[in-house]
Design an enzyme around this catalytic site. Structure first.
Site, PDB file in Angstrom:
ATOM      1  N   HIS A 127       0.839  -1.205   0.000  1.00  0.00           N
ATOM      2  CA  HIS A 127       0.000   0.000   0.000  1.00  0.00           C
ATOM      3  C   HIS A 127       0.874   1.255   0.000  1.00  0.00           C
ATOM      4  CE1 HIS A 127      -4.192  -1.689   0.857  1.00  0.00           C
ATOM      5  NE2 HIS A 127      -3.410  -2.735   0.625  1.00  0.00           N
ATOM      6  N   HIS A 142      -3.687   0.941  -2.645  1.00  0.00           N
ATOM      7  CA  HIS A 142      -2.561   0.169  -3.196  1.00  0.00           C
ATOM      8  C   HIS A 142      -1.531   1.121  -3.798  1.00  0.00           C
ATOM      9  CE1 HIS A 142      -4.704  -3.960  -3.781  1.00  0.00           C
ATOM     10  NE2 HIS A 142      -4.931  -3.408  -2.596  1.00  0.00           N
ATOM     11  N   HIS A 150      -5.989  -2.590 -10.606  1.00  0.00           N
ATOM     12  CA  HIS A 150      -5.668  -3.808  -9.871  1.00  0.00           C
ATOM     13  C   HIS A 150      -6.069  -5.012 -10.733  1.00  0.00           C
ATOM     14  CE1 HIS A 150      -5.181  -6.266  -6.274  1.00  0.00           C
ATOM     15  NE2 HIS A 150      -6.262  -6.915  -6.659  1.00  0.00           N
ATOM     16  N   HIS A 153      -0.785  -3.645 -10.080  1.00  0.00           N
ATOM     17  CA  HIS A 153       0.097  -2.811  -9.262  1.00  0.00           C
ATOM     18  C   HIS A 153       1.361  -3.600  -8.911  1.00  0.00           C
ATOM     19  CE1 HIS A 153      -4.110  -1.317  -7.966  1.00  0.00           C
ATOM     20  NE2 HIS A 153      -3.668  -0.603  -8.989  1.00  0.00           N
ATOM     21  N   ASP A 156       1.009  -6.095  -5.960  1.00  0.00           N
ATOM     22  CA  ASP A 156      -0.128  -7.022  -5.912  1.00  0.00           C
ATOM     23  C   ASP A 156       0.427  -8.451  -5.839  1.00  0.00           C
ATOM     24  OD1 ASP A 156      -1.969  -4.993  -5.985  1.00  0.00           O
ATOM     25  OD2 ASP A 156      -2.332  -5.139  -8.146  1.00  0.00           O
ATOM     26  N   ARG A 215      -8.173  -4.997   6.923  1.00  0.00           N
ATOM     27  CA  ARG A 215      -6.713  -5.080   7.010  1.00  0.00           C
ATOM     28  C   ARG A 215      -6.340  -5.626   8.387  1.00  0.00           C
ATOM     29  NH1 ARG A 215      -5.231   0.662   3.892  1.00  0.00           N
ATOM     30  NH2 ARG A 215      -6.690   0.270   2.180  1.00  0.00           N
TER      31      ARG A 215
END
Ligand SMILES: [Cu+2]
Ligand SMILES: [Zn+2]
Length: 252
Positions: A127, A142, A150, A153, A156, A215
């Site tokens: 991130h 991100h 996405h 990225h 990822d 998260r």
């Protein structure tokens, strides 16, 4: 070229090594002429001398490789915004890049996920911000330096299988980098509660974050020495061997 190398390394040991190497090369070339009594010698010592020069060159190449390898460590901690009753995910994410801009490899070693009977998949991403307070939400979206959807990225990393409350995995050839304008150093690795839909979820969030859910844990990527990497590489090798032995004994 040689002076550039000296400038970059600034190591007295390397300087001594170079001097020794120059001296040995000079001796070897002098000896190979063979006609000058002051340099000429028996055949055997010449071979030894050449072998020493070769070994010294190899040692220098190894040190040069080591000097260009980048390592980074990310010490994963539970999100500060979660209750104590929530899963407390901790562990390490380690990166190694053999040369600036080169291939990036990583180890993921995490524990503290809920103990579930079945394997679950958890998304892990890089991130934007390396800010973990008041929780992993502070790391923002991100990391997306090229403005692409996405899951394109650089951070990822996709989904990771969790078994028995933990995950460990070696992932070579990741798209992220520890150097250059798009370096992930100083940014955050975030471990999610859910699975990444890899942009196939059919809504706007899917092409932003993969609908990976809350998260659970996060950390800031920081440059490090090779020690963590070497230790974890050894541990992973031992785990692989134990797993192989278990499978073999089951099959027998
Ligand atoms: Cu994420
Ligand atoms: Zn992404």
């Amino acid at each position: 070229m040689l002076l550039e190398g000296l400038e970059r390394c600034r190591s007295p040991a390397m300087l001594a090594l170079l001097c020794a190497c120059w001296f040995l090369v000079a001796c070897a070339s002098g000896a190979s002429v063979g006609s000058d009594a002051s340099f000429g010698g028996p055949e055997e010592p010449n071979r030894d001398l050449r072998a020493t020069v070769t070994e010294t060159g190899e040692e220098m190449a190894r040190r040069r490789r080591e000097a260009t390898t980048l390592y980074a460590a990310c010490h994963v901690q539970p999100s500060a915004s979660l209750d104590a009753a929530e899963p407390q995910v901790t562990g390490l994410v380690l990166f190694r890049q053999l040369a600036p801009g080169g291939r990036l490899d990583a180890y993921f070693d995490l524990k503290g996920f809920p103990m579930e009977p079945n394997t679950s998949c958890r998304a892990i991403h890089v991130h934007h911000f390396g800010d973990l307070m008041p929780g992993c939400e502070a790391t923002g979206p991100h990391y997306n330096p090229l403005g692409v959807p996405h899951p394109q990225h650089p951070g990822d990393f996709g989904n990771f299988a969790v078994r028995g409350g933990s995950l460990w995995r070696y992932r070579p050839g990741l798209a992220a980098s520890l150097s250059g304008p798009h370096s992930i150093v100083g940014r955050a690795v975030v471990v999610h509660e859910g699975e990444d839909d890899l942009g196939l979820g059919g809504n706007a969030a899917s092409v932003q974050n993969g609908n990976a859910g809350r998260r659970l844990a996060c950390c800031v990527v920081g440059l490090s020495g090779p020690e963590h990497w070497e230790r974890l590489a050894q541990e992973h090798q031992q785990r692989k061997e134990r797993k192989k032995r278990r499978q073999e004994s089951k099959a027998a």
